[in-house]
Design a protein around this motif. Structure first.
Motif, PDB file in Angstrom:
ATOM      1  N   LEU A   1       0.811  -1.224   0.000  1.00  0.00           N
ATOM      2  CA  LEU A   1       0.000   0.000   0.000  1.00  0.00           C
ATOM      3  C   LEU A   1       0.841   1.268   0.000  1.00  0.00           C
ATOM      4  CD1 LEU A   1      -2.725  -1.023   2.621  1.00  0.00           C
ATOM      5  CD2 LEU A   1      -2.811  -1.253   0.147  1.00  0.00           C
ATOM      6  N   VAL A   2       2.050   1.208   0.571  1.00  0.00           N
ATOM      7  CA  VAL A   2       2.870   2.411   0.693  1.00  0.00           C
ATOM      8  C   VAL A   2       3.572   2.757  -0.617  1.00  0.00           C
ATOM      9  CG1 VAL A   2       4.937   3.352   1.823  1.00  0.00           C
ATOM     10  CG2 VAL A   2       3.200   2.178   3.176  1.00  0.00           C
ATOM     11  N   ILE A   3       4.100   1.754  -1.318  1.00  0.00           N
ATOM     12  CA  ILE A   3       4.891   2.012  -2.531  1.00  0.00           C
ATOM     13  C   ILE A   3       4.069   2.705  -3.630  1.00  0.00           C
ATOM     14  CG2 ILE A   3       6.049   0.837  -4.450  1.00  0.00           C
ATOM     15  CD1 ILE A   3       7.397  -0.937  -2.445  1.00  0.00           C
ATOM     16  N   PRO A   4       2.817   2.330  -3.901  1.00  0.00           N
ATOM     17  CA  PRO A   4       2.062   3.098  -4.902  1.00  0.00           C
ATOM     18  C   PRO A   4       1.897   4.569  -4.533  1.00  0.00           C
ATOM     19  CG  PRO A   4       1.006   0.993  -4.519  1.00  0.00           C
ATOM     20  CD  PRO A   4       2.075   1.118  -3.492  1.00  0.00           C
ATOM     21  N   LEU A   5       1.771   4.861  -3.239  1.00  0.00           N
ATOM     22  CA  LEU A   5       1.676   6.268  -2.833  1.00  0.00           C
ATOM     23  C   LEU A   5       2.972   7.016  -3.131  1.00  0.00           C
ATOM     24  CD1 LEU A   5      -0.158   5.884   0.605  1.00  0.00           C
ATOM     25  CD2 LEU A   5      -1.144   6.532  -1.593  1.00  0.00           C
ATOM     26  N   LEU A   6       4.099   6.372  -2.865  1.00  0.00           N
ATOM     27  CA  LEU A   6       5.384   7.013  -3.178  1.00  0.00           C
ATOM     28  C   LEU A   6       5.554   7.220  -4.673  1.00  0.00           C
ATOM     29  CD1 LEU A   6       7.759   5.075  -0.734  1.00  0.00           C
ATOM     30  CD2 LEU A   6       6.820   7.368  -0.445  1.00  0.00           C
ATOM     31  N   ASN A   7       5.191   6.221  -5.464  1.00  0.00           N
ATOM     32  CA  ASN A   7       5.380   6.318  -6.914  1.00  0.00           C
ATOM     33  C   ASN A   7       4.481   7.369  -7.556  1.00  0.00           C
ATOM     34  OD1 ASN A   7       7.072   4.225  -6.405  1.00  0.00           O
ATOM     35  ND2 ASN A   7       6.097   2.752  -7.755  1.00  0.00           N
ATOM     36  N   VAL A   8       3.372   7.673  -6.897  1.00  0.00           N
ATOM     37  CA  VAL A   8       2.465   8.690  -7.454  1.00  0.00           C
ATOM     38  C   VAL A   8       2.830  10.082  -6.953  1.00  0.00           C
ATOM     39  CG1 VAL A   8       0.064   9.477  -7.485  1.00  0.00           C
ATOM     40  CG2 VAL A   8       0.581   7.051  -7.800  1.00  0.00           C
ATOM     41  N   LEU A   9       3.250  10.202  -5.700  1.00  0.00           N
ATOM     42  CA  LEU A   9       3.498  11.520  -5.121  1.00  0.00           C
ATOM     43  C   LEU A   9       4.872  12.088  -5.483  1.00  0.00           C
ATOM     44  CD1 LEU A   9       2.002  11.037  -1.540  1.00  0.00           C
ATOM     45  CD2 LEU A   9       0.986  12.232  -3.488  1.00  0.00           C
ATOM     46  N   ILE A  10       5.903  11.247  -5.529  1.00  0.00           N
ATOM     47  CA  ILE A  10       7.263  11.759  -5.775  1.00  0.00           C
ATOM     48  C   ILE A  10       7.396  12.448  -7.129  1.00  0.00           C
ATOM     49  CG2 ILE A  10       9.674  11.053  -6.112  1.00  0.00           C
ATOM     50  CD1 ILE A  10       9.306   9.024  -3.911  1.00  0.00           C
ATOM     51  N   PRO A  11       6.828  11.942  -8.232  1.00  0.00           N
ATOM     52  CA  PRO A  11       6.973  12.658  -9.518  1.00  0.00           C
ATOM     53  C   PRO A  11       6.406  14.061  -9.526  1.00  0.00           C
ATOM     54  CG  PRO A  11       6.327  10.386  -9.904  1.00  0.00           C
ATOM     55  CD  PRO A  11       6.230  10.613  -8.434  1.00  0.00           C
ATOM     56  N   PHE A  12       5.525  14.418  -8.594  1.00  0.00           N
ATOM     57  CA  PHE A  12       5.041  15.792  -8.529  1.00  0.00           C
ATOM     58  C   PHE A  12       6.140  16.752  -8.083  1.00  0.00           C
ATOM     59  CE2 PHE A  12       0.920  13.625  -8.275  1.00  0.00           C
ATOM     60  CZ  PHE A  12       0.171  14.396  -9.157  1.00  0.00           C
TER      61      PHE A  12
END
Length: 218
Positions: free
Chosen positions: A176-187
């Motif tokens: 659950l944590v890794i998809p949040l990182l992959n979506v938020l970091i590119p911003f």
């Protein structure tokens, strides 16, 4: 001269009428403690405890008791989070295809295959995200797959084993944590290698937390 008369005839009777004095309440307050002390001495008790009990009874027996501590809320919140994570990961994460017991137990060849596959996909994803394999000057599907390699291949491979409860819980959190990182970091930082590095750091930090790698052994 005036004639002399007896004193009783000249003095009015009103001087001999005195107001009534109520001494019952006054003397009862003096006599009652003495009676209590005398009774306590006859029964072999301590007079200090008897005399002090009259004042304590008025205040109440439970006046000196401390209030009960409030119930802790943190363990309940932790349990609720664990239940939500476990249910979500069990619903969406890949599971074993067989309904029987998981054959990938520690010590078997299948367990080793899943473990090697998980960490090999992590290293391969890092090489792709750092543009070391199939290099290109533009974002392409290979670098995107390298960025998501930990979530798509590493975690499912490790979850397919018959691992311990703490390791399974760590993998559920990472799912659950890794998809949040992959979506938020590119911003904030558009870089495939940075996203893969953040996923790898989160992976090992979660393992260190759940498996107790940083705890000192006795």
């Amino acid at each position: 001269m005036y004639p002399l008369t007896p004193c009783s005839s000249t003095i009015s009777k009103e001087f001999f009428i005195l107001p009534p004095v109520r001494t019952s309440s006054y003397y009862s307050t003096l006599i009652r403690p003495r009676k209590l002390r005398a009774r306590a001495q006859s029964e072999g008790l301590d007079t200090s405890t008897v005399s002090g009990s009259t004042g304590e009874d008025e205040e109440g027996e439970g006046s000196n008791k401390p209030p009960p501590p409030p119930p802790s809320v943190v363990p309940d919140i932790d349990k609720d989070i664990k239940k939500v994570v476990q249910k979500t990961a069990a619903t969406f994460a890949p599971r074993a295809s067989t309904a029987s017991k998981n054959p990938a137990v520690p010590g078997t060849a299948l367990y080793t295959v899943f473990e090697v596959q998980g960490y090999a996909s992590m290293l391969l994803g890092g090489a792709l995200s750092f543009n070391l394999i199939f290099p290109s000057n533009e974002p392409d599907i290979w670098r995107l797959m390298g960025m998501w390699s930990i979530w798509m291949f590493t975690i499912p491979s490790l979850r397919a084993r018959d691992c311990s409860k703490n390791e399974k819980e760590a993998l559920n959190y990472l799912f659950l944590v890794i998809p949040l990182l992959n979506v938020l970091i590119p911003f904030f930082w558009k870089s495939f290698s940075v996203v893969w590095s953040a996923d790898t750091i989160a992976f090992f930090m979660m393992y260190a937390w759940k498996l107790g790698w940083l705890q000192k052994s006795d």
